[in-house]
Design a protein around this motif. Sequence first.
Motif, PDB file in Angstrom:
ATOM      1  N   GLY A  22       7.890   0.003   5.639  1.00 25.98           N
ATOM      2  CA  GLY A  22       6.811   0.454   4.941  1.00 25.98           C
ATOM      3  C   GLY A  22       5.654  -0.532   4.399  1.00 25.98           C
ATOM      4  N   ILE A  23       6.298  -1.597   3.975  1.00 24.46           N
ATOM      5  CA  ILE A  23       5.402  -2.643   3.399  1.00 24.46           C
ATOM      6  C   ILE A  23       4.882  -3.391   4.655  1.00 24.46           C
ATOM      7  CG2 ILE A  23       5.583  -5.052   2.260  1.00 24.46           C
ATOM      8  CD1 ILE A  23       7.705  -3.787   0.567  1.00 24.46           C
ATOM      9  N   ASP A  24       5.589  -3.709   5.787  1.00 21.99           N
ATOM     10  CA  ASP A  24       5.028  -4.336   6.938  1.00 21.99           C
ATOM     11  C   ASP A  24       3.671  -3.501   7.417  1.00 21.99           C
ATOM     12  OD1 ASP A  24       6.565  -6.433   6.792  1.00 21.99           O
ATOM     13  OD2 ASP A  24       8.087  -5.368   8.354  1.00 21.99           O
ATOM     14  N   GLN A  25       3.701  -2.207   7.259  1.00 18.18           N
ATOM     15  CA  GLN A  25       2.396  -1.225   7.862  1.00 18.18           C
ATOM     16  C   GLN A  25       1.297  -1.465   6.936  1.00 18.18           C
ATOM     17  OE1 GLN A  25       4.056   2.408   8.801  1.00 18.18           O
ATOM     18  NE2 GLN A  25       5.815   1.366  10.060  1.00 18.18           N
ATOM     19  N   ILE A  26       1.670  -2.027   5.682  1.00 12.51           N
ATOM     20  CA  ILE A  26       0.203  -1.959   4.804  1.00 12.51           C
ATOM     21  C   ILE A  26      -0.904  -2.853   5.374  1.00 12.51           C
ATOM     22  CG2 ILE A  26      -0.512  -2.486   2.465  1.00 12.51           C
ATOM     23  CD1 ILE A  26       2.402  -2.176   1.498  1.00 12.51           C
ATOM     24  N   PRO A  27      -2.179  -2.199   5.488  1.00 18.94           N
ATOM     25  CA  PRO A  27      -3.123  -3.027   6.036  1.00 18.94           C
ATOM     26  C   PRO A  27      -3.337  -4.359   5.161  1.00 18.94           C
ATOM     27  CG  PRO A  27      -3.873  -0.827   5.797  1.00 18.94           C
ATOM     28  CD  PRO A  27      -2.624  -0.912   5.259  1.00 18.94           C
ATOM     29  N   PRO A  28      -3.720  -5.592   5.557  1.00 19.23           N
ATOM     30  CA  PRO A  28      -3.831  -6.814   4.658  1.00 19.23           C
ATOM     31  C   PRO A  28      -4.887  -6.618   3.879  1.00 19.23           C
ATOM     32  CG  PRO A  28      -3.340  -7.346   7.005  1.00 19.23           C
ATOM     33  CD  PRO A  28      -3.654  -5.581   6.982  1.00 19.23           C
ATOM     34  N   LEU A  29      -5.871  -5.691   4.343  1.00 25.49           N
ATOM     35  CA  LEU A  29      -6.990  -5.541   3.563  1.00 25.49           C
ATOM     36  C   LEU A  29      -6.607  -5.056   1.781  1.00 25.49           C
ATOM     37  CD1 LEU A  29      -9.925  -5.704   3.168  1.00 25.49           C
ATOM     38  CD2 LEU A  29     -10.281  -3.511   4.100  1.00 25.49           C
ATOM     39  N   GLY A  74      -7.076  -8.623  -9.553  1.00 25.95           N
ATOM     40  CA  GLY A  74      -6.413  -9.130 -10.240  1.00 25.95           C
ATOM     41  C   GLY A  74      -4.788  -8.640 -10.475  1.00 25.95           C
ATOM     42  N   ALA A  75      -4.316  -7.719  -9.258  1.00 20.19           N
ATOM     43  CA  ALA A  75      -2.928  -7.499  -9.031  1.00 20.19           C
ATOM     44  C   ALA A  75      -2.252  -8.459  -8.339  1.00 20.19           C
ATOM     45  CB  ALA A  75      -3.144  -5.947  -8.365  1.00 20.19           C
ATOM     46  N   THR A  76      -1.347  -9.239  -9.155  1.00 22.65           N
ATOM     47  CA  THR A  76      -0.544 -10.035  -8.561  1.00 22.65           C
ATOM     48  C   THR A  76       1.042  -9.793  -9.169  1.00 22.65           C
ATOM     49  OG1 THR A  76      -1.021 -11.606 -10.413  1.00 22.65           O
ATOM     50  CG2 THR A  76      -1.982 -11.780  -8.204  1.00 22.65           C
ATOM     51  N   GLY A  77       1.946 -10.356  -8.625  1.00 21.46           N
ATOM     52  CA  GLY A  77       3.526 -10.230  -9.133  1.00 21.46           C
ATOM     53  C   GLY A  77       3.795  -8.797  -9.165  1.00 21.46           C
ATOM     54  N   LEU A  78       4.364  -8.552 -10.217  1.00 22.92           N
ATOM     55  CA  LEU A  78       4.817  -7.332 -10.417  1.00 22.92           C
ATOM     56  C   LEU A  78       3.847  -5.888 -10.500  1.00 22.92           C
ATOM     57  CD1 LEU A  78       7.389  -7.647 -13.295  1.00 22.92           C
ATOM     58  CD2 LEU A  78       7.808  -7.542 -10.726  1.00 22.92           C
ATOM     59  N   ARG A  79       2.494  -6.333 -10.980  1.00 27.52           N
ATOM     60  CA  ARG A  79       1.511  -5.465 -10.905  1.00 27.52           C
ATOM     61  C   ARG A  79       1.123  -5.109  -9.403  1.00 27.52           C
ATOM     62  NH1 ARG A  79      -1.667  -4.746 -15.351  1.00 27.52           N
ATOM     63  NH2 ARG A  79      -3.417  -4.633 -14.063  1.00 27.52           N
ATOM     64  N   PRO A  91       2.829   1.993  -3.728  1.00 27.31           N
ATOM     65  CA  PRO A  91       1.970   3.378  -3.389  1.00 27.31           C
ATOM     66  C   PRO A  91       1.838   3.247  -1.767  1.00 27.31           C
ATOM     67  CG  PRO A  91       1.265   2.643  -5.492  1.00 27.31           C
ATOM     68  CD  PRO A  91       2.088   1.488  -4.819  1.00 27.31           C
ATOM     69  N   ALA A  92       1.299   2.251  -1.235  1.00 26.06           N
ATOM     70  CA  ALA A  92       0.944   2.049   0.189  1.00 26.06           C
ATOM     71  C   ALA A  92       1.935   2.268   0.994  1.00 26.06           C
ATOM     72  CB  ALA A  92      -0.006   0.701   0.193  1.00 26.06           C
ATOM     73  N   ALA A  93       3.291   1.650   0.688  1.00 26.25           N
ATOM     74  CA  ALA A  93       4.367   1.652   1.408  1.00 26.25           C
ATOM     75  C   ALA A  93       5.167   2.878   1.369  1.00 26.25           C
ATOM     76  CB  ALA A  93       5.315   0.541   1.213  1.00 26.25           C
ATOM     77  N   VAL A 108       3.797  13.755  -0.535  1.00 31.76           N
ATOM     78  CA  VAL A 108       2.897  12.778  -0.176  1.00 31.76           C
ATOM     79  C   VAL A 108       1.810  12.652   0.864  1.00 31.76           C
ATOM     80  CG1 VAL A 108       3.386  10.426   0.964  1.00 31.76           C
ATOM     81  CG2 VAL A 108       4.938  11.115  -0.842  1.00 31.76           C
ATOM     82  N   LEU A 109       2.412  13.349   1.774  1.00 28.50           N
ATOM     83  CA  LEU A 109       1.559  13.731   2.959  1.00 28.50           C
ATOM     84  C   LEU A 109       0.140  14.602   2.493  1.00 28.50           C
ATOM     85  CD1 LEU A 109       3.769  15.152   5.729  1.00 28.50           C
ATOM     86  CD2 LEU A 109       2.355  12.868   5.661  1.00 28.50           C
ATOM     87  N   ARG A 110       0.277  15.789   1.456  1.00 33.69           N
ATOM     88  CA  ARG A 110      -0.796  16.226   1.024  1.00 33.69           C
ATOM     89  C   ARG A 110      -1.673  15.475   0.196  1.00 33.69           C
ATOM     90  NH1 ARG A 110       1.872  19.938  -1.177  1.00 33.69           N
ATOM     91  NH2 ARG A 110       1.874  21.509   0.255  1.00 33.69           N
ATOM     92  N   SER A 111      -1.207  14.251  -0.622  1.00 34.16           N
ATOM     93  CA  SER A 111      -1.807  13.480  -1.624  1.00 34.16           C
ATOM     94  C   SER A 111      -2.708  12.525  -0.621  1.00 34.16           C
ATOM     95  CB  SER A 111      -1.069  12.597  -2.586  1.00 34.16           C
ATOM     96  OG  SER A 111      -0.182  11.794  -1.755  1.00 34.16           O
ATOM     97  N   ARG A 112      -2.446  12.369   0.773  1.00 34.61           N
ATOM     98  CA  ARG A 112      -3.180  11.402   1.604  1.00 34.61           C
ATOM     99  C   ARG A 112      -3.931  12.287   2.403  1.00 34.61           C
ATOM    100  NH1 ARG A 112      -0.441   6.297   1.953  1.00 34.61           N
ATOM    101  NH2 ARG A 112       0.974   6.251   0.159  1.00 34.61           N
ATOM    102  N   GLY A 113      -4.038  13.553   2.385  1.00 32.69           N
ATOM    103  CA  GLY A 113      -5.007  14.206   2.889  1.00 32.69           C
ATOM    104  C   GLY A 113      -4.503  14.751   4.481  1.00 32.69           C
TER     105      GLY A 113
END
Length: 299
Positions: free
Chosen positions: A181-188, A197-202, A210-212, A289-294
């Motif tokens: 799942g993480i590998d499929q996250i867009p780098p953007l 400012g989201a780094t580390g644990l944040r 959430p993206a994965a 999850v599917l409903r929240s992503r439309g």
Amino acid sequence: MASTDNGVDVKKHSADDLAGLEAGLDALDSVVVSRTPLRETLNRKVLPPVTAIVLVLVVWQLLVWAQVAPEYKLPAPADVWAEVSDAWLKGTLLDYIWTSVSRGLLGFLIALAIGTPLGLLVARVRFVRGAIGPILSGLQSLPSVAWVPPAVLWLGLNDSMMYAVILLGAVPSIANGLVAGIDQIPPLFLRAGRTLGATGLREARYIVMPAALPGYLAGLKQGWAFSWRSLMAAEIIATSPDLGVGLGQLLEHGRTNSSMSQVFLAIFLILLVGIAIDLLIFSPLERRVLRSRGLLVTR
């Protein structure tokens, strides 16, 4: 004068097009959720599985009447139902189910607590991925039943052995699902999170997880399947009075007693628990999850 009229018409058409575009976007964003009528729900979700069960029972009974196999090899549905009634009257039916379900769920929760941070670590740290990634893939392809003999020798015939087999079967699946799942996250997404400012644990909490989530959820479903199969293998092979009688032990007792009706009972209960966990836990999570992503719209 004509050019002035043409300019007014162009502006008017542009305003109309813009309004139409905004209305279209609003229509896309707005998902109409209506309550599904009870009759439609029964026809779509209840009737198909009930029809399939009835067909299986009919074919099963026809095979019994045709005597395609001796009675001790192919019992009638009534004989299996008699086993169910007997276990219910003795008060052991729910004990069989709860013994296995409690072990399976607790083992799965422990695997979840281990597999999630392990998957994050493997996905985000290149050195760890190179060192542990192939091992996780190999462990996932290894049959869970192979861990039962060493677990018995290391830990003895107790619940710790059961949980060890469950963990060895489920943790790699959960970790690999999260890595996929993480590998499929867009780098953007990741760059945007770092910019805010989201780094580390944040970053892991608000961006990565959430993206994965779709891949992670698929890993959880597979992890539960491995947990359940690992537990059944351990219960069938490792039998002891201290372990109680779960569904795997019930299946083994039916084999040793040459009671095919008891074997069928154990198989049906194992199947029933697997279906119930999927319908009550994973299917609602997946729909949410599917409903929240439309991706899932109730019509």
